[in-house]
Design a protein around this motif. Structure first.
Motif, PDB file in Angstrom:
ATOM      1  N   ALA A   1       0.674  -1.335   0.067  1.00  0.00           N
ATOM      2  CA  ALA A   1       0.045  -0.109  -0.135  1.00  0.00           C
ATOM      3  C   ALA A   1       0.931   1.236   0.098  1.00  0.00           C
ATOM      4  N   ALA A   2       1.852   1.149   0.806  1.00  0.00           N
ATOM      5  CA  ALA A   2       3.090   2.378   0.593  1.00  0.00           C
ATOM      6  C   ALA A   2       3.611   2.584  -0.722  1.00  0.00           C
ATOM      7  N   GLY A   3       3.933   1.518  -1.295  1.00  0.00           N
ATOM      8  CA  GLY A   3       4.343   1.572  -2.681  1.00  0.00           C
ATOM      9  C   GLY A   3       3.343   2.420  -3.572  1.00  0.00           C
ATOM     10  N   TYR A   4       2.110   1.903  -3.435  1.00  0.00           N
ATOM     11  CA  TYR A   4       0.950   2.606  -4.205  1.00  0.00           C
ATOM     12  C   TYR A   4       0.968   4.032  -3.967  1.00  0.00           C
ATOM     13  N   CYS A   5       0.949   4.518  -2.791  1.00  0.00           N
ATOM     14  CA  CYS A   5       0.778   5.697  -2.401  1.00  0.00           C
ATOM     15  C   CYS A   5       1.890   6.617  -2.804  1.00  0.00           C
ATOM     16  N   PHE A   6       3.050   5.860  -2.682  1.00  0.00           N
ATOM     17  CA  PHE A   6       4.341   6.650  -3.029  1.00  0.00           C
ATOM     18  C   PHE A   6       4.018   6.736  -4.696  1.00  0.00           C
ATOM     19  N   LEU A   7       3.697   5.940  -5.521  1.00  0.00           N
ATOM     20  CA  LEU A   7       3.630   6.079  -7.042  1.00  0.00           C
ATOM     21  C   LEU A   7       2.445   7.098  -7.335  1.00  0.00           C
ATOM     22  N   ILE A   8       1.274   7.229  -6.597  1.00  0.00           N
ATOM     23  CA  ILE A   8       0.336   8.313  -6.817  1.00  0.00           C
ATOM     24  C   ILE A   8       0.961   9.780  -6.426  1.00  0.00           C
ATOM     25  N   LEU A   9       1.713   9.895  -5.409  1.00  0.00           N
ATOM     26  CA  LEU A   9       2.339  11.181  -4.896  1.00  0.00           C
ATOM     27  C   LEU A   9       3.281  11.356  -6.061  1.00  0.00           C
ATOM     28  N   LYS A  10       4.226  10.545  -6.644  1.00  0.00           N
ATOM     29  CA  LYS A  10       5.212  10.778  -7.551  1.00  0.00           C
ATOM     30  C   LYS A  10       4.781  11.329  -8.893  1.00  0.00           C
ATOM     31  N   LEU A  11       3.410  10.873  -9.170  1.00  0.00           N
ATOM     32  CA  LEU A  11       2.781  10.973 -10.477  1.00  0.00           C
ATOM     33  C   LEU A  11       2.065  12.346 -10.342  1.00  0.00           C
ATOM     34  N   ASN A  12       1.611  12.663  -9.251  1.00  0.00           N
ATOM     35  CA  ASN A  12       0.448  13.869  -9.313  1.00  0.00           C
ATOM     36  C   ASN A  12       0.959  15.040  -8.023  1.00  0.00           C
ATOM     37  N   PHE A  13       1.714  14.729  -7.114  1.00  0.00           N
ATOM     38  CA  PHE A  13       2.343  15.672  -6.157  1.00  0.00           C
ATOM     39  C   PHE A  13       3.647  15.668  -6.089  1.00  0.00           C
ATOM     40  N   ALA A  14       4.733  15.632  -7.024  1.00  0.00           N
ATOM     41  CA  ALA A  14       5.911  15.443  -6.901  1.00  0.00           C
ATOM     42  C   ALA A  14       6.615  16.413  -6.167  1.00  0.00           C
ATOM     43  N   GLU A  15       6.165  17.744  -6.004  1.00  0.00           N
ATOM     44  CA  GLU A  15       6.738  18.693  -5.089  1.00  0.00           C
ATOM     45  C   GLU A  15       6.481  18.490  -3.582  1.00  0.00           C
ATOM     46  N   HIS A  16       5.064  17.914  -3.414  1.00  0.00           N
ATOM     47  CA  HIS A  16       4.963  17.546  -2.109  1.00  0.00           C
ATOM     48  C   HIS A  16       5.744  16.503  -1.614  1.00  0.00           C
ATOM     49  N   LEU A  17       5.979  15.513  -2.430  1.00  0.00           N
ATOM     50  CA  LEU A  17       6.845  14.253  -2.032  1.00  0.00           C
ATOM     51  C   LEU A  17       8.392  14.582  -1.864  1.00  0.00           C
ATOM     52  N   LYS A  18       8.891  15.960  -2.491  1.00  0.00           N
ATOM     53  CA  LYS A  18      10.389  16.381  -2.289  1.00  0.00           C
ATOM     54  C   LYS A  18      10.348  16.791  -0.939  1.00  0.00           C
ATOM     55  N   GLN A  19       9.188  17.516  -0.417  1.00  0.00           N
ATOM     56  CA  GLN A  19       9.082  18.218   0.761  1.00  0.00           C
ATOM     57  C   GLN A  19       8.592  17.257   2.060  1.00  0.00           C
ATOM     58  N   ILE A  20       8.409  16.010   1.709  1.00  0.00           N
ATOM     59  CA  ILE A  20       7.770  15.356   2.873  1.00  0.00           C
ATOM     60  C   ILE A  20       8.213  15.019   4.104  1.00  0.00           C
ATOM     61  N   TRP A  21       9.620  14.856   4.245  1.00  0.00           N
ATOM     62  CA  TRP A  21      10.375  14.730   5.601  1.00  0.00           C
ATOM     63  C   TRP A  21       9.899  16.043   6.442  1.00  0.00           C
ATOM     64  N   LYS A  22      10.370  17.293   5.989  1.00  0.00           N
ATOM     65  CA  LYS A  22      10.375  18.383   6.889  1.00  0.00           C
ATOM     66  C   LYS A  22      10.740  18.224   8.314  1.00  0.00           C
ATOM     67  N   TRP A  23      12.234  18.080   8.058  1.00  0.00           N
ATOM     68  CA  TRP A  23      13.084  17.858   9.066  1.00  0.00           C
ATOM     69  C   TRP A  23      13.191  19.105  10.121  1.00  0.00           C
ATOM     70  N   ASP A  24      12.920  20.406   9.375  1.00  0.00           N
ATOM     71  CA  ASP A  24      13.129  21.494  10.169  1.00  0.00           C
ATOM     72  C   ASP A  24      11.868  21.829  11.148  1.00  0.00           C
ATOM     73  N   ALA A  25      10.947  20.664  10.995  1.00  0.00           N
ATOM     74  CA  ALA A  25       9.854  20.652  11.904  1.00  0.00           C
ATOM     75  C   ALA A  25      10.343  19.815  13.261  1.00  0.00           C
ATOM     76  N   VAL A  26      11.316  19.204  13.187  1.00  0.00           N
ATOM     77  CA  VAL A  26      11.686  18.525  14.408  1.00  0.00           C
ATOM     78  C   VAL A  26      12.428  19.360  15.333  1.00  0.00           C
ATOM     79  N   THR A  27      11.919  20.343  16.178  1.00  0.00           N
ATOM     80  CA  THR A  27      12.463  21.006  16.926  1.00  0.00           C
ATOM     81  C   THR A  27      12.351  20.718  18.444  1.00  0.00           C
ATOM     82  N   TRP A  28      13.056  21.237  19.347  1.00  0.00           N
ATOM     83  CA  TRP A  28      12.583  20.941  20.813  1.00  0.00           C
ATOM     84  C   TRP A  28      11.465  21.366  21.192  1.00  0.00           C
TER      85      TRP A  28
END
Length: 213
Positions: free
Chosen positions: A38-65
């Motif tokens: 299921a995760a693979g399918y979701c990745f494919l959908i995001l890759k095809l339709n929301f490529a920019e969102h996928l590039k910023q998906i981790w957002k490590w800058d939000a991991v703050t104290w």
């Protein structure tokens, strides 16, 4: 793929039909194959339709104290709650992993967040919030919908404990994601909860092997 009819059909198949098939045919022992599929399918959908969102998906800058502190406080109280729950509901399973498989604990602490928490949060938060935003409109509706399908996905373990606790956890995780939009942060949070859940003994209710027992 962006048409509303396709999105609704996809939602029904992915969030309702797939878990139902697993439940009916008791396929919980193969849950990781379904989860990563299921995760693979979701990745494919995001890759095809929301490529920019996928590039910023981790957002490590939000991991703050500032973000981690309330998560840790909530986690401590939740851990006490889980400990109390297993003590009163099923004390025989309390800390069972320390007796049955102590050597597995270090592996669990490291691999659970990567192999289980990560794909779940990718599906039920990162993918869900982006893909089904047009269906549920408001942030509150997104959180509720995400939590419900997250809980329903855990019905496959054929006990009431897994979906009940998953509904509560689903609200917590979806709320964290709604505020941060960070897959990294919500995966860390999920990993903390999951590790404690298994360590105190509640993991038995979230394990495919328990279905046949």
């Amino acid at each position: 793929m962006q048409k509303k009819r396709f999105i609704i059909t996809e939602f029904i198949l992915l969030c309702i039909c797939l878990p139902t098939i697993i439940i009916v045919f008791k396929l919980a022992p193969y849950m990781f194959a379904f989860l990563w599929g299921a995760a693979g399918y979701c990745f494919l959908i995001l890759k095809l339709n929301f490529a920019e969102h996928l590039k910023q998906i981790w957002k490590w800058d939000a991991v703050t104290w500032e973000a981690i502190k309330p998560i840790l406080i909530r986690w401590v109280f939740a851990s006490i709650g889980m400990l109390g729950f297993i003590y009163f509901y099923d004390p025989d399973k309390m800390f069972g992993m320390f007796e049955r498989a102590p050597m597995f604990i270090p592996f669990l602490l490291i691999m659970y967040p990567l192999l289980s928490a990560l794909p779940q949060e990718f599906i039920f938060c990162s993918f869900f919030f982006k893909r089904y935003k047009t269906l549920f409109k408001t942030e509150k509706n997104m959180i509720i919908a995400s939590a419900i399908v997250f809980a329903y996905a855990h019905v496959l373990f054929i006990n009431w404990v897994a979906p009940f606790l998953s509904l509560i956890a689903g609200v917590i995780f979806a709320t964290t994601y709604a505020k941060s939009k960070s897959l990294a942060l919500v995966t860390i949070e999920h990993g903390l909860y999951g590790n404690v859940l298994f360590l105190v003994g509640l993991g038995w209710y979230f394990y495919g092997g328990a279905v046949g027992q």
